[in-house]
Design a protein around this motif. Structure first.
Motif, mmCIF file in Angstrom:
data_model
loop_
_atom_site.group_PDB
_atom_site.id
_atom_site.type_symbol
_atom_site.label_atom_id
_atom_site.label_comp_id
_atom_site.label_asym_id
_atom_site.label_seq_id
_atom_site.Cartn_x
_atom_site.Cartn_y
_atom_site.Cartn_z
ATOM 1 N N VAL A 12 -17.119 33.494 3.552
ATOM 2 C CA VAL A 12 -17.865 32.847 4.551
ATOM 3 C C VAL A 12 -18.009 31.311 4.008
ATOM 4 C CG1 VAL A 12 -20.144 32.670 5.510
ATOM 5 C CG2 VAL A 12 -18.861 34.740 5.596
ATOM 6 N N ASN A 13 -18.428 31.255 2.755
ATOM 7 C CA ASN A 13 -18.624 29.876 2.137
ATOM 8 C C ASN A 13 -17.446 29.101 2.349
ATOM 9 O OD1 ASN A 13 -21.165 30.570 1.537
ATOM 10 N ND2 ASN A 13 -20.571 31.181 -0.433
ATOM 11 N N SER A 14 -16.142 29.391 2.244
ATOM 12 C CA SER A 14 -14.864 28.844 2.163
ATOM 13 C C SER A 14 -14.343 28.444 3.687
ATOM 14 C CB SER A 14 -13.914 29.570 1.328
ATOM 15 O OG SER A 14 -13.223 30.865 2.018
ATOM 16 N N VAL A 15 -14.951 28.798 4.339
ATOM 17 C CA VAL A 15 -14.294 28.947 5.826
ATOM 18 C C VAL A 15 -14.722 27.170 6.374
ATOM 19 C CG1 VAL A 15 -16.145 29.586 7.338
ATOM 20 C CG2 VAL A 15 -13.766 29.588 8.131
ATOM 21 N N GLN A 16 -14.036 26.696 6.946
ATOM 22 C CA GLN A 16 -14.128 25.313 7.743
ATOM 23 C C GLN A 16 -14.937 25.412 8.925
ATOM 24 O OE1 GLN A 16 -12.954 23.759 10.605
ATOM 25 N NE2 GLN A 16 -11.538 25.571 11.169
ATOM 26 N N THR A 17 -15.777 24.477 9.366
ATOM 27 C CA THR A 17 -16.434 24.581 10.395
ATOM 28 C C THR A 17 -16.245 23.094 11.290
ATOM 29 O OG1 THR A 17 -18.627 24.053 9.354
ATOM 30 C CG2 THR A 17 -18.324 26.323 9.706
ATOM 31 N N ASN A 18 -15.130 22.682 11.230
ATOM 32 C CA ASN A 18 -14.978 21.428 11.832
ATOM 33 C C ASN A 18 -14.494 21.470 13.312
ATOM 34 O OD1 ASN A 18 -15.830 19.872 9.608
ATOM 35 N ND2 ASN A 18 -13.561 20.073 8.657
ATOM 36 N N THR A 19 -13.512 22.701 13.309
ATOM 37 C CA THR A 19 -13.022 22.952 14.816
ATOM 38 C C THR A 19 -13.180 24.378 14.887
ATOM 39 O OG1 THR A 19 -10.924 22.997 13.631
ATOM 40 C CG2 THR A 19 -11.301 21.072 14.603
ATOM 41 N N PHE A 20 -13.452 24.578 16.410
ATOM 42 C CA PHE A 20 -13.543 26.003 16.592
ATOM 43 C C PHE A 20 -12.841 26.182 17.759
ATOM 44 C CE2 PHE A 20 -17.643 24.629 14.775
ATOM 45 C CZ PHE A 20 -18.031 25.766 14.243
ATOM 46 N N ARG A 21 -12.175 27.483 17.872
ATOM 47 C CA ARG A 21 -11.511 28.044 19.090
ATOM 48 C C ARG A 21 -12.105 28.036 20.402
ATOM 49 N NH1 ARG A 21 -6.898 30.537 18.979
ATOM 50 N NH2 ARG A 21 -6.942 29.533 20.899
ATOM 51 N N TYR A 22 -11.471 28.100 21.427
ATOM 52 C CA TYR A 22 -12.268 27.930 22.860
ATOM 53 C C TYR A 22 -13.067 29.230 22.901
ATOM 54 C CZ TYR A 22 -9.165 31.628 24.448
ATOM 55 O OH TYR A 22 -8.464 32.917 24.663
ATOM 56 N N LEU A 23 -12.774 30.314 22.595
ATOM 57 C CA LEU A 23 -13.503 31.456 22.886
ATOM 58 C C LEU A 23 -14.832 31.546 22.092
ATOM 59 C CD1 LEU A 23 -13.401 34.205 24.418
ATOM 60 C CD2 LEU A 23 -12.487 35.101 22.278
ATOM 61 N N TYR A 24 -14.935 30.652 21.065
ATOM 62 C CA TYR A 24 -16.315 30.647 20.322
ATOM 63 C C TYR A 24 -17.555 30.376 21.167
ATOM 64 C CZ TYR A 24 -19.105 29.868 16.297
ATOM 65 O OH TYR A 24 -20.603 29.890 15.476
ATOM 66 N N SER A 25 -17.386 29.361 22.037
ATOM 67 C CA SER A 25 -18.559 28.917 22.928
ATOM 68 C C SER A 25 -18.710 29.969 23.995
ATOM 69 C CB SER A 25 -18.306 27.480 23.283
ATOM 70 O OG SER A 25 -16.894 27.300 23.922
ATOM 71 N N GLN A 26 -17.690 30.912 24.472
ATOM 72 C CA GLN A 26 -17.889 31.643 25.366
ATOM 73 C C GLN A 26 -18.317 33.132 25.256
ATOM 74 O OE1 GLN A 26 -13.725 31.735 27.487
ATOM 75 N NE2 GLN A 26 -13.700 29.606 27.369
ATOM 76 N N ILE A 27 -18.516 33.369 24.003
ATOM 77 C CA ILE A 27 -18.914 34.743 23.579
ATOM 78 C C ILE A 27 -20.446 34.709 23.722
ATOM 79 C CG2 ILE A 27 -18.994 36.459 21.721
ATOM 80 C CD1 ILE A 27 -16.214 35.516 20.804
#
Length: 328
Positions: A12-27
């Motif tokens: 979890v600490n190593s994952v990037q949070t700069n870009t998100f897939r389209y589905l992220y905001s739809q869930i």
């Protein structure tokens, strides 16, 4: 258990949070039981870890676990939930649920009924497995499907632009404001970027500095789907798995590909019904896409009207002979 928690924190600490897939905001992340299915490599794992990092941080109330972890060899999902809940946990994010050895449908159903304030999100790449399980969880589970990158997402991920989705009204605007805004935002001609997308744009792991690895990774995704995902839910002989790979090779080198079941049966040396079953398995695995006519009996063994590769990047990875009409 301690190793499982440390692994979760590290990933979890190593994952990037700069870009998100389209589905992220739809869930609807507030739902108590969420299924996210999709072919290998489209970004399901990254999305789970991003959710934990963005929403929970390091407080331990959310836990990530891949079901192919050795911990699950001698332990069950219900054991993990029991321990996590007793230690203040509220959310569990399970990856690759189809790799779990036990009856995960029954366990998730029991957890849902026994822990009314506990949340589980699970993913899987074996859509054959998940679709069959959905019937058991239909009243409890909220299903989603994640596809590969659209052209818009590719432009964003590759750093060419930062484009938001368009509404239908924007697309139909007679003044073409949306089109001109996109054209002006791009550093190159649209068609040249689109041609690039057709060969190396569907999967979000594309790295322009390591282009040679891209197709190799797609080949490994295909190999894992055939040799691990399909056998995990179907009793398939090793010879049949080899012939699945052979079928893909024949299709990728037969340019332009025309569907002739009899000819394929002879080349692969299997029966007609076996070829059709292979198409079904590869379709569910996200490698092929089968298109059927408007009517067919659900119980009939009918050949598809057309067979396509799921995306053009798979075609490019398997063969250099791709003809533009087939790509289109």
């Amino acid at each position: 258990m301690e190793n499982l928690i440390k692994t979760s924190q590290r990933l979890v600490n190593s994952v990037q949070t700069n870009t998100f897939r389209y589905l992220y905001s739809q869930i609807n992340w507030d739902d108590r039981l969420i299924m996210i299915k999709g072919a290998r490599g489209v970004g399901k794992t990254t999305m789970l870890r991003q959710r934990i990092k963005e929403r929970f941080g390091p407080n331990g109330t959310a836990l990530y676990a891949s079901c192919d972890n050795l911990w699950f060899t001698d332990n069950r999902i219900v054991d993990l939930v029991s321990w996590h809940y007793d230690h203040g946990g509220t959310h569990l994010y399970l990856d690759e649920i189809h790799r779990y050895g036990g009856n995960w449908q029954v366990e998730l159903k029991n957890i849902y009924d026994s822990y009314p304030d506990y949340h589980i999100v699970f993913t899987g790449s074996s859509m054959i497995h998940l679709d069959s399980a959905l019937a058991d969880l239909s009243r409890r589970c909220l299903p989603y499907r994640l596809y590969g990158l659209s052209f818009r997402e590719y432009l964003n991920f590759a750093g060419y632009a930062n484009l938001s989705p368009l509404s239908l009204a924007d697309v139909l605007d007679s003044n073409h404001k949306a089109e001109w805004a996109i054209i002006n935002a791009l550093p190159e001609k649209v068609l040249s970027l689109f041609s690039r997308y057709l060969g190396k744009g569907y999967y979000p792991f594309y790295d322009p500095d390591h282009t040679g690895e891209y197709y190799g990774r797609i080949e490994r995704l295909i190999d894992t789907t055939i040799n691990q995902d399909i056998p995990s839910i179907e009793t398939v002989e090793q010879e049949t798995l080899h012939k699945l790979s052979r079928l893909l090779y024949v299709m990728s080198t037969d340019v332009p590909f025309t569907l002739n079941v009899q000819s394929l049966s002879q080349k692969i040396q299997v029966s007609r019904n076996s070829i059709i079953k292979m198409f079904e398995l590869l379709d569910k695995g996200g490698i092929l896409r089968c298109l059927y006519s408007g009517w067919r009996s659900p119980k009939s063994v009918a050949k598809p009207g057309k067979i396509l590769f799921d995306n053009t990047d798979i075609m490019a990875a398997l063969s250099t002979l791709n003809e533009i009409g087939t790509v289109r």
